[in-house]
Design a protein around this motif. Structure first.
Motif, PDB file in Angstrom:
ATOM      1  N   VAL A  20     -10.049   9.323   3.137  1.00 43.80           N
ATOM      2  CA  VAL A  20      -9.528   8.000   2.763  1.00 43.80           C
ATOM      3  C   VAL A  20      -9.974   7.544   1.380  1.00 43.80           C
ATOM      4  CG1 VAL A  20      -9.409   7.278   5.177  1.00 43.80           C
ATOM      5  CG2 VAL A  20     -11.457   6.737   3.840  1.00 43.80           C
ATOM      6  N   SER A  21     -10.994   8.161   0.807  1.00 45.63           N
ATOM      7  CA  SER A  21     -11.538   7.659  -0.470  1.00 45.63           C
ATOM      8  C   SER A  21     -10.491   7.555  -1.580  1.00 45.63           C
ATOM      9  CB  SER A  21     -12.714   8.524  -0.922  1.00 45.63           C
ATOM     10  OG  SER A  21     -13.847   8.283  -0.118  1.00 45.63           O
ATOM     11  N   PRO A  22      -9.624   8.563  -1.799  1.00 49.15           N
ATOM     12  CA  PRO A  22      -8.619   8.402  -2.870  1.00 49.15           C
ATOM     13  C   PRO A  22      -7.666   7.243  -2.644  1.00 49.15           C
ATOM     14  CG  PRO A  22      -8.836  10.708  -2.238  1.00 49.15           C
ATOM     15  CD  PRO A  22      -9.588   9.909  -1.217  1.00 49.15           C
ATOM     16  N   LEU A  23      -7.462   6.856  -1.380  1.00 50.02           N
ATOM     17  CA  LEU A  23      -6.533   5.768  -1.083  1.00 50.02           C
ATOM     18  C   LEU A  23      -7.082   4.408  -1.497  1.00 50.02           C
ATOM     19  CD1 LEU A  23      -5.401   6.939   2.486  1.00 50.02           C
ATOM     20  CD2 LEU A  23      -4.368   7.480   0.269  1.00 50.02           C
ATOM     21  N   LEU A  24      -8.379   4.358  -1.787  1.00 52.09           N
ATOM     22  CA  LEU A  24      -8.981   3.095  -2.208  1.00 52.09           C
ATOM     23  C   LEU A  24      -8.504   2.647  -3.590  1.00 52.09           C
ATOM     24  CD1 LEU A  24     -12.669   3.629  -1.000  1.00 52.09           C
ATOM     25  CD2 LEU A  24     -10.768   2.535   0.203  1.00 52.09           C
ATOM     26  N   ILE A  25      -7.701   3.460  -4.242  1.00 46.02           N
ATOM     27  CA  ILE A  25      -7.129   3.054  -5.527  1.00 46.02           C
ATOM     28  C   ILE A  25      -6.270   1.801  -5.385  1.00 46.02           C
ATOM     29  CG2 ILE A  25      -5.003   4.424  -5.378  1.00 46.02           C
ATOM     30  CD1 ILE A  25      -5.406   5.116  -8.360  1.00 46.02           C
ATOM     31  N   THR A  26      -5.835   1.504  -4.174  1.00 43.89           N
ATOM     32  CA  THR A  26      -5.065   0.263  -3.966  1.00 43.89           C
ATOM     33  C   THR A  26      -5.888  -0.965  -4.319  1.00 43.89           C
ATOM     34  OG1 THR A  26      -5.701   0.239  -1.625  1.00 43.89           O
ATOM     35  CG2 THR A  26      -3.592   1.250  -2.192  1.00 43.89           C
ATOM     36  N   TRP A  27      -7.229  -0.868  -4.239  1.00 47.00           N
ATOM     37  CA  TRP A  27      -8.072  -2.000  -4.630  1.00 47.00           C
ATOM     38  C   TRP A  27      -7.856  -2.370  -6.093  1.00 47.00           C
ATOM     39  CZ3 TRP A  27     -13.492  -0.645  -2.132  1.00 47.00           C
ATOM     40  CH2 TRP A  27     -13.369  -0.671  -0.738  1.00 47.00           C
ATOM     41  N   TYR A  28      -7.434  -1.398  -6.894  1.00 41.92           N
ATOM     42  CA  TYR A  28      -7.120  -1.659  -8.304  1.00 41.92           C
ATOM     43  C   TYR A  28      -5.628  -1.898  -8.513  1.00 41.92           C
ATOM     44  CZ  TYR A  28     -11.831  -0.264  -9.676  1.00 41.92           C
ATOM     45  OH  TYR A  28     -13.200  -0.207  -9.831  1.00 41.92           O
ATOM     46  N   MET A  29      -4.808  -1.183  -7.755  1.00 39.44           N
ATOM     47  CA  MET A  29      -3.370  -1.286  -7.983  1.00 39.44           C
ATOM     48  C   MET A  29      -2.815  -2.651  -7.595  1.00 39.44           C
ATOM     49  SD  MET A  29      -2.018   2.524  -6.911  1.00 39.44           S
ATOM     50  CE  MET A  29      -0.310   2.106  -7.281  1.00 39.44           C
ATOM     51  N   VAL A  30      -3.374  -3.287  -6.565  1.00 31.56           N
ATOM     52  CA  VAL A  30      -2.858  -4.587  -6.140  1.00 31.56           C
ATOM     53  C   VAL A  30      -3.095  -5.659  -7.215  1.00 31.56           C
ATOM     54  CG1 VAL A  30      -3.058  -6.451  -4.448  1.00 31.56           C
ATOM     55  CG2 VAL A  30      -2.967  -4.068  -3.676  1.00 31.56           C
ATOM     56  N   THR A  84      -0.835  -1.845   7.149  1.00 34.30           N
ATOM     57  CA  THR A  84       0.118  -2.953   7.241  1.00 34.30           C
ATOM     58  C   THR A  84       0.094  -3.814   5.977  1.00 34.30           C
ATOM     59  OG1 THR A  84      -0.182  -3.008   9.647  1.00 34.30           O
ATOM     60  CG2 THR A  84       0.794  -4.961   8.611  1.00 34.30           C
ATOM     61  N   SER A  85      -1.108  -4.058   5.442  1.00 33.43           N
ATOM     62  CA  SER A  85      -1.192  -4.857   4.215  1.00 33.43           C
ATOM     63  C   SER A  85      -0.455  -4.173   3.069  1.00 33.43           C
ATOM     64  CB  SER A  85      -2.662  -5.097   3.841  1.00 33.43           C
ATOM     65  OG  SER A  85      -3.299  -3.907   3.407  1.00 33.43           O
ATOM     66  N   CYS A  86      -0.543  -2.841   3.002  1.00 36.54           N
ATOM     67  CA  CYS A  86       0.171  -2.113   1.945  1.00 36.54           C
ATOM     68  C   CYS A  86       1.686  -2.263   2.086  1.00 36.54           C
ATOM     69  CB  CYS A  86      -0.221  -0.629   1.968  1.00 36.54           C
ATOM     70  SG  CYS A  86      -1.841  -0.291   1.250  1.00 36.54           S
ATOM     71  N   ILE A  87       2.164  -2.303   3.318  1.00 41.94           N
ATOM     72  CA  ILE A  87       3.599  -2.501   3.535  1.00 41.94           C
ATOM     73  C   ILE A  87       4.030  -3.857   2.987  1.00 41.94           C
ATOM     74  CG2 ILE A  87       5.417  -2.705   5.264  1.00 41.94           C
ATOM     75  CD1 ILE A  87       4.320   0.137   4.894  1.00 41.94           C
ATOM     76  N   PHE A  88       3.222  -4.889   3.218  1.00 41.93           N
ATOM     77  CA  PHE A  88       3.558  -6.215   2.682  1.00 41.93           C
ATOM     78  C   PHE A  88       3.507  -6.223   1.162  1.00 41.93           C
ATOM     79  CE2 PHE A  88       2.857  -7.680   7.029  1.00 41.93           C
ATOM     80  CZ  PHE A  88       3.863  -8.627   7.147  1.00 41.93           C
ATOM     81  N   TYR A  89       2.558  -5.488   0.564  1.00 41.11           N
ATOM     82  CA  TYR A  89       2.536  -5.395  -0.903  1.00 41.11           C
ATOM     83  C   TYR A  89       3.829  -4.754  -1.404  1.00 41.11           C
ATOM     84  CZ  TYR A  89      -2.534  -6.075  -0.335  1.00 41.11           C
ATOM     85  OH  TYR A  89      -3.774  -6.555  -0.004  1.00 41.11           O
ATOM     86  N   ALA A 170       4.792   2.994  -4.101  1.00 39.42           N
ATOM     87  CA  ALA A 170       3.483   3.599  -3.815  1.00 39.42           C
ATOM     88  C   ALA A 170       2.791   2.875  -2.670  1.00 39.42           C
ATOM     89  CB  ALA A 170       2.618   3.564  -5.070  1.00 39.42           C
ATOM     90  N   PHE A 171       2.919   1.553  -2.626  1.00 44.08           N
ATOM     91  CA  PHE A 171       2.295   0.800  -1.540  1.00 44.08           C
ATOM     92  C   PHE A 171       2.889   1.212  -0.187  1.00 44.08           C
ATOM     93  CE2 PHE A 171       1.538  -2.702  -4.862  1.00 44.08           C
ATOM     94  CZ  PHE A 171       0.262  -2.233  -5.130  1.00 44.08           C
ATOM     95  N   PHE A 172       4.182   1.439  -0.144  1.00 45.05           N
ATOM     96  CA  PHE A 172       4.799   1.921   1.099  1.00 45.05           C
ATOM     97  C   PHE A 172       4.201   3.278   1.507  1.00 45.05           C
ATOM     98  CE2 PHE A 172       8.601  -0.832   0.007  1.00 45.05           C
ATOM     99  CZ  PHE A 172       8.431  -1.689   1.084  1.00 45.05           C
ATOM    100  N   PHE A 173       4.035   4.160   0.529  1.00 42.56           N
ATOM    101  CA  PHE A 173       3.463   5.476   0.818  1.00 42.56           C
ATOM    102  C   PHE A 173       2.033   5.353   1.350  1.00 42.56           C
ATOM    103  CE2 PHE A 173       0.705   8.932  -0.649  1.00 42.56           C
ATOM    104  CZ  PHE A 173       1.283  10.005   0.010  1.00 42.56           C
TER     105      PHE A 173
END
Length: 391
Positions: A20-30, A84-89, A170-173
């Motif tokens: 899961v560590s690479p997926l934490l990039i959403t903390w910056y992308m959002v 789910t939060s990524c889907i809303f983004y 990307a958020f959907f992915f």
């Protein structure tokens, strides 16, 4: 400690963090997506503070709920909520964009309330007598995964797919990828349920002098880190230096390298000098805050963040094992959730304050962090000397 010497379920748990560590990039992308769509640093800080306020009352309740529900189910729920939060983004487009972003941020913040369950799982899965050595692996492998993952994804979303539409896709992915991590948790971890705990009536927890020191350190370090969140770094690198997400991920790569290097040093420090190690670690973090306050170039910022993470990782296993040593394993989720609620209350206005300071001067939040980390270092070094003189 060799990898094969770590218990099987502990290895599976560490590998989960590798995934899961690479997926934490959403903390910056959002927040970067918010910058791209017209928000400024102060507005983002205020929004993040509003989200924190909306979610405070739930934190402690979560720990009580998971006295009866397997911890593993809570870990699965974290991934479900974050997906789910990524889907809303991904749905944050057009007139409904602010509403979708707010819903996504609230859901993501609710998932963070379950993070004490990670610590509770570690408390149960990791061998007590070799906790620091296991934590070295716990940091090392996920950081390696994050190092390569962040650089690849940072380049993709910094130079190839750079539009708001690309970010929404990307958020959907990322949201869909949570299905994979949820399945992994379900198949690889034990239940970690109520069988490993005692009844509430049998539970006693005394807040002694040492635990009051833990509460002081939690307050100082929580405030220090919360004054320099991702929105401040993004604002400086993107809006001041004129760089992209890739350059931010280069900084993150340096952070991972600093963390990996520190794990090898921490293995060579005895438990008896844990407070000195924590103090030195926070001193190095203070150096990072000083450099960032001075408004460095990108390359100096890369070095500063590597030093910061080296210090943080050097202190981490000793600080975490110290806290765990004061908490009964059978009530870890309750006490750790209470600590999480304590930290959340302390940092409630920090995003807005950090955004305000950054709107005045982009590096001003780092000055506040500097002062707080200096205080943390002094507290730990003094306590080390006191305990050394008494032994």
């Amino acid at each position: 400690m060799k990898w094969r010497d770590i218990p099987r379920h502990a290895r599976a748990y560490i590998l989960y963090h590798v995934i899961v560590s690479p997926l934490l990039i959403t903390w910056y992308m959002v927040p970067l997506y918010m910058y791209m769509t017209g928000y400024n640093v102060l507005e983002i800080g205020v929004i993040f503070t509003a989200v924190e306020i909306l979610s405070i009352p739930v934190t402690y309740v979560i720990g009580r709920i998971f006295e009866r529900v397997p911890i593993k189910h809570g870990l699965i729920l974290i991934d479900a909520l974050e997906g789910t939060s990524c889907i809303f983004y991904g749905l944050a487009y057009g007139p409904i964009a602010p509403i979708m972003l707010l819903i996504g941020l609230v859901i993501d913040d609710v998932s963070s309330m379950f993070y004490p369950l990670y610590q509770a799982a570690e408390r149960l899965l990791y061998p007590k007598d070799r906790m620091e050595e296991v934590f070295a692996w716990h940091v090392r492998l996920p950081e390696l995964s994050q190092l390569f993952g962040f650089l690849v994804l940072g380049y993709i979303f910094g130079y190839v797919f750079t539009s708001p539409k690309d970010y929404r896709l990307a958020f959907f992915f990322f949201g869909a990828s949570s299905l994979v991590t949820m399945a992994y948790l379900a198949l690889s971890l034990p239940r970690m349920d109520a069988k490993e705990r005692v009844d509430v009536e049998k539970f006693e927890f005394r807040v002694d002098r040492e635990f009051r020191l833990i509460l002081l350190m939690e307050a100082l370090t929580t405030l220090a880190w919360s004054m320099a969140p991702e929105i401040v770094l993004l604002n400086y690198v993107i809006n001041v230096l004129g760089k992209t997400l890739f350059e931010v991920m280069i900084i993150e790569g340096a952070i991972s390298i600093g963390a990996i290097a520190a794990t090898y040093m921490s293995e060579r420090i005895s438990k008896e000098r844990r407070f000195l190690a924590i103090g030195i670690g926070y001193s190095l973090i203070s150096l990072w805050a000083l450099i960032m306050f001075l408004g460095p170039s990108l390359y100096i910022a890369v070095i500063a963040y590597a030093v910061s993470r080296f210090g943080d990782t050097l202190a981490f296993p000793f600080y975490r094992s110290w806290v765990f040593g004061r908490i009964p394993g059978d009530k870890a989720s309750t006490v750790l959730s209470a600590l999480a609620s304590y930290r959340k209350i302390i940092a409630i206005v920090s995003p807005a304050l950090a955004g305000l300071l950054a709107s005045i001067m982009p590096t001003l939040p780092y000055l506040v962090s500097l002062l707080l980390f200096i205080a943390s270092s002094v507290v730990m070094i003094v306590y080390d000397r006191l305990t050394s003189s008494q032994s």
